[in-house]
Design an enzyme around this catalytic site. Sequence first.
Site, PDB file in Angstrom:
ATOM      1  N   GLU A 113      -4.697  -7.893  10.506  1.00 41.13           N
ATOM      2  CA  GLU A 113      -3.332  -7.534  10.949  1.00 41.13           C
ATOM      3  C   GLU A 113      -2.558  -8.785  11.336  1.00 41.13           C
ATOM      4  O   GLU A 113      -3.080  -9.654  12.030  1.00 41.13           O
ATOM      5  CB  GLU A 113      -3.395  -6.562  12.121  1.00 41.13           C
ATOM      6  CG  GLU A 113      -3.644  -5.145  11.666  1.00 41.13           C
ATOM      7  CD  GLU A 113      -3.880  -4.182  12.795  1.00 41.13           C
ATOM      8  OE1 GLU A 113      -3.465  -4.458  13.928  1.00 41.13           O
ATOM      9  OE2 GLU A 113      -4.503  -3.137  12.521  1.00 41.13           O
ATOM     10  N   TYR A 145     -10.390  -7.153   7.968  1.00 51.43           N
ATOM     11  CA  TYR A 145      -9.177  -6.813   8.729  1.00 51.43           C
ATOM     12  C   TYR A 145      -8.368  -8.064   9.004  1.00 51.43           C
ATOM     13  O   TYR A 145      -8.943  -9.112   9.311  1.00 51.43           O
ATOM     14  CB  TYR A 145      -9.557  -6.164  10.072  1.00 51.43           C
ATOM     15  CG  TYR A 145      -9.155  -4.713  10.123  1.00 51.43           C
ATOM     16  CD1 TYR A 145      -7.834  -4.335   9.935  1.00 51.43           C
ATOM     17  CD2 TYR A 145     -10.108  -3.719  10.351  1.00 51.43           C
ATOM     18  CE1 TYR A 145      -7.471  -3.000   9.953  1.00 51.43           C
ATOM     19  CE2 TYR A 145      -9.739  -2.387  10.379  1.00 51.43           C
ATOM     20  CZ  TYR A 145      -8.417  -2.038  10.176  1.00 51.43           C
ATOM     21  OH  TYR A 145      -8.053  -0.721  10.188  1.00 51.43           O
ATOM     22  N   THR A 195       7.234  -2.300  -7.012  1.00 53.89           N
ATOM     23  CA  THR A 195       5.796  -2.056  -7.050  1.00 53.89           C
ATOM     24  C   THR A 195       5.196  -3.096  -7.987  1.00 53.89           C
ATOM     25  O   THR A 195       5.917  -3.789  -8.721  1.00 53.89           O
ATOM     26  CB  THR A 195       5.477  -0.633  -7.567  1.00 53.89           C
ATOM     27  OG1 THR A 195       6.176  -0.428  -8.799  1.00 53.89           O
ATOM     28  CG2 THR A 195       5.898   0.420  -6.562  1.00 53.89           C
ATOM     29  N   ASP A 254      15.726  -1.708  -6.146  1.00 55.22           N
ATOM     30  CA  ASP A 254      14.347  -1.244  -6.344  1.00 55.22           C
ATOM     31  C   ASP A 254      14.045  -1.426  -7.836  1.00 55.22           C
ATOM     32  O   ASP A 254      14.436  -0.604  -8.669  1.00 55.22           O
ATOM     33  CB  ASP A 254      14.245   0.227  -5.927  1.00 55.22           C
ATOM     34  CG  ASP A 254      12.846   0.794  -6.142  1.00 55.22           C
ATOM     35  OD1 ASP A 254      12.059   0.177  -6.892  1.00 55.22           O
ATOM     36  OD2 ASP A 254      12.557   1.866  -5.579  1.00 55.22           O
ATOM     37  N   ARG A 265      -2.038  -1.358  -7.838  1.00 54.14           N
ATOM     38  CA  ARG A 265      -1.060  -0.639  -7.034  1.00 54.14           C
ATOM     39  C   ARG A 265      -0.710  -1.480  -5.819  1.00 54.14           C
ATOM     40  O   ARG A 265      -1.598  -2.070  -5.207  1.00 54.14           O
ATOM     41  CB  ARG A 265      -1.642   0.712  -6.586  1.00 54.14           C
ATOM     42  CG  ARG A 265      -1.444   1.708  -7.632  1.00 54.14           C
ATOM     43  CD  ARG A 265      -2.164   2.972  -7.596  1.00 54.14           C
ATOM     44  NE  ARG A 265      -2.084   3.391  -8.978  1.00 54.14           N
ATOM     45  CZ  ARG A 265      -0.986   3.922  -9.531  1.00 54.14           C
ATOM     46  NH1 ARG A 265       0.081   4.180  -8.807  1.00 54.14           N
ATOM     47  NH2 ARG A 265      -0.964   4.215 -10.811  1.00 54.14           N
ATOM     48  N   LYS A 303       3.492  -1.442 -12.410  1.00 57.43           N
ATOM     49  CA  LYS A 303       4.169  -0.853 -13.581  1.00 57.43           C
ATOM     50  C   LYS A 303       4.283  -1.935 -14.659  1.00 57.43           C
ATOM     51  O   LYS A 303       3.256  -2.416 -15.125  1.00 57.43           O
ATOM     52  CB  LYS A 303       5.509  -0.265 -13.140  1.00 57.43           C
ATOM     53  CG  LYS A 303       5.345   0.866 -12.101  1.00 57.43           C
ATOM     54  CD  LYS A 303       6.641   1.557 -11.807  1.00 57.43           C
ATOM     55  CE  LYS A 303       6.476   2.755 -10.892  1.00 57.43           C
ATOM     56  NZ  LYS A 303       6.452   2.427  -9.452  1.00 57.43           N
TER      57      LYS A 303
HETATM   58  N1  DSN Z   1       6.185   7.624  -9.404  1.00 59.20           N
HETATM   59  C1  DSN Z   1       6.829   6.526 -10.049  1.00 59.20           C
HETATM   60  C2  DSN Z   1       7.178   6.825 -11.448  1.00 59.20           C
HETATM   61  O1  DSN Z   1       6.389   7.442 -12.116  1.00 59.20           O
HETATM   62  O2  DSN Z   1       8.222   6.409 -11.926  1.00 59.20           O
HETATM   63  C3  DSN Z   1       7.948   6.022  -9.281  1.00 59.20           C
HETATM   64  O3  DSN Z   1       7.466   5.575  -8.065  1.00 59.20           O
END
Ligand code: DSN
Length: 421
Positions: free
Chosen positions: A48, A46, A217, A191, A226, A220
Amino acid sequence: MKDKKIAELILAERKRQSEGLEMIPSENHASKDVLTALGSVLTDKYSEGYPGMRYYGGCEVVDQVENLARDRAKKLFGVNHANVQGYSGSPANQAVYYALLNPGDKVMGLKLYFGGHMTHGLKVNFSGTIYDSVQYETGKDGYLDYDAMMKQAKFEQPKMIVVGATAYPRIYDWKKLRKIADEVNAWLLADISHIAGLVVGGVHPSPAGIADVIMTTTHKTLRGPRGALILCNGNPSTPLKKAERTKENLPTLIDRAIIPGLQGGPHNHQTAAIAVALGEASQPDFKTYAAQIVRNAKKLASELSDRGYNLVTGGTDNHLLLIDLTNKKVTGKEAEDALGNAGITVNKNTVPFDPRPPFSPSGIRLGTPALTSRGLKEDHMVQVAQWIDEAITNRNNTEKLGELGKQIKKFASSFPLPSDR
Ligand code: DSN
């Protein structure tokens, strides 16, 4: 592992991934090192707060982990502040809204049907219920229509403009977007979840220094675990309690929105894995990887066009293709199922001005980041396009789909997952 049931399921998923072709454009295959960091004892801790300002003892190691992740993110994206604690993209976007807006403030984002994301103002999402969401569309040609966006922004006077998409195959003109935001004195949130790997790989322009806040994110095209990064410029040492909503105060506003605003303890195992992924993305071979993703997508686009597939915008500049299947007299759901039965994973997707509902839309979305991580090149895209076409054409022929599945399994198995190398 003692839990045989979960062990079996993990093995089954590994087999599914390695024997098939993963073509969902938001997915990728993380490295062994990323997976090792994720599965480490850092999950037990932990912490925080932020490095040097924690509510728990024993944080001397995780402080170093988080500092490494923050420093690598800042360097890689060219900003002076990085928050690496967002649990994933949606909570991170929520933090940006929380930092910069009051409930009821107006936000302008791309409609989900046109490739936007739920957190960009969908009426049933927090972004559309807590905030006053107005939405823009692409033009008839599938491209962002900057003139129309400018007109709409002037009329609506939003407090924030959100740019980014889950199904947009073209380049963003960040300078034009900045101009629109400046015209109405709105915050500009970029984004870049889908394209972050392309941005750091130098094959897509960066919004750094142009957008006020960048959210991405990490799982990707960036090929990490993640998670999420929130990036900005400003003065990171503004006292926490005095942060007015100014550009200079962005680092403090963002950090304070994450904790105590929205989240509790950071996921330190995830932070470590993000640091590993950022380290990998800063190596020269990541640039080669990013360029290959785009080359593969372009080749796939031209091969599918040659086979009569109707690509939204006519092609791609990035990692993904959005195909309108109307002319093939097949729905996105039918195509997703047929391809899935043959071992190619894609997802059904709405296309601009889609007359069909999201659960049975007119299109499919597919991308090349995961295949490129396994080593596929342009030549392989010819074969992949051929299989895609055969599977869609023979969608009602179980025997043929089974035959294709065998060929695809043999082919895919000769390109090990990065974590198996
Ligand atoms: N769920 C994602 C996607 O597949 O593009 C976007 O956050």
